[in-house]
Design an enzyme around this catalytic site. Structure first.
Site, PDB file in Angstrom:
ATOM      1  N   PRO A   1       0.576  -1.339   0.351  1.00 13.59           N
ATOM      2  CA  PRO A   1      -0.516  -0.291  -0.103  1.00 13.59           C
ATOM      3  C   PRO A   1       0.617   1.313  -0.024  1.00 13.59           C
ATOM      4  O   PRO A   1       1.704   1.062   0.794  1.00 13.59           O
ATOM      5  CB  PRO A   1      -0.713   0.268   1.378  1.00 13.59           C
ATOM      6  CG  PRO A   1      -0.689  -1.214   2.204  1.00 13.59           C
ATOM      7  CD  PRO A   1       0.613  -1.790   1.498  1.00 13.59           C
ATOM      8  N   LEU A   2       0.622   2.233  -0.813  1.00 12.62           N
ATOM      9  CA  LEU A   2       0.791   3.424  -0.520  1.00 12.62           C
ATOM     10  C   LEU A   2       0.306   4.311   0.222  1.00 12.62           C
ATOM     11  O   LEU A   2      -1.149   4.157  -0.735  1.00 12.62           O
ATOM     12  CB  LEU A   2       1.272   4.135  -1.717  1.00 12.62           C
ATOM     13  CG  LEU A   2       1.957   5.980  -2.218  1.00 12.62           C
ATOM     14  CD1 LEU A   2       2.775   6.084  -1.078  1.00 12.62           C
ATOM     15  CD2 LEU A   2       1.802   5.942  -3.608  1.00 12.62           C
TER      16      LEU A   2
END
Length: 130
Positions: free
Chosen positions: A2-3
């Site tokens: 995830p960003l």
């Protein structure tokens, strides 16, 4: 992988409080999204008062200047994982930082393996490096 973008109003939290907020978000990514250890990509942005406008969408939410907006770009998480992440963020941020769950907005965006380059101009998921 995830960003995560975390948007808050400036001067509402100390640097230590901002780090605690980011740490809670990371813990939730590890626990609910099965992100690998050291897979931490977060951008914390402070905005001047009035630059985050978030009404309650008719839900009766009482927003304050302590509002936190979390945007997660990810791939392959299930609906159940996303719902678990929403709940865990609300619960843990309240417990560990005192954030009122009414002051939390979370949005998840999906992308694919070809949408990532971690450096050197290479799509590491496609080359097999990751």
């Amino acid at each position: 992988m995830p960003l995560v973008r975390i948007d808050v109003t400036e001067n509402r939290r100390t640097p230590e409080q901002l780090r605690a907020l980011a740490d809670v978000v990371q813990d939730v990514m590890l626990d609910t999204f099965a992100a690998p250890p050291r897979d931490r990509y977060q951008i914390v942005t402070e905005h001047r008062p009035g630059q985050i406008i978030a009404e309650d969408t008719g839900l009766g939410l009482a927003r304050t200047d302590d509002l936190v907006v979390v945007q997660v770009v990810q791939q392959g998480r299930s609906e159940a994982q996303k719902q678990a992440m929403y709940r865990a963020l609300a619960d843990r941020l309240e417990q560990r930082t005192g954030l009122d769950p009414q002051d939390l907005i979370v949005s998840v965006t999906e992308n694919t393996r070809e949408d990532w380059s971690f450096g050197r101009g290479v799509a590491q998921f496609l080359t097999g490096e990751l």
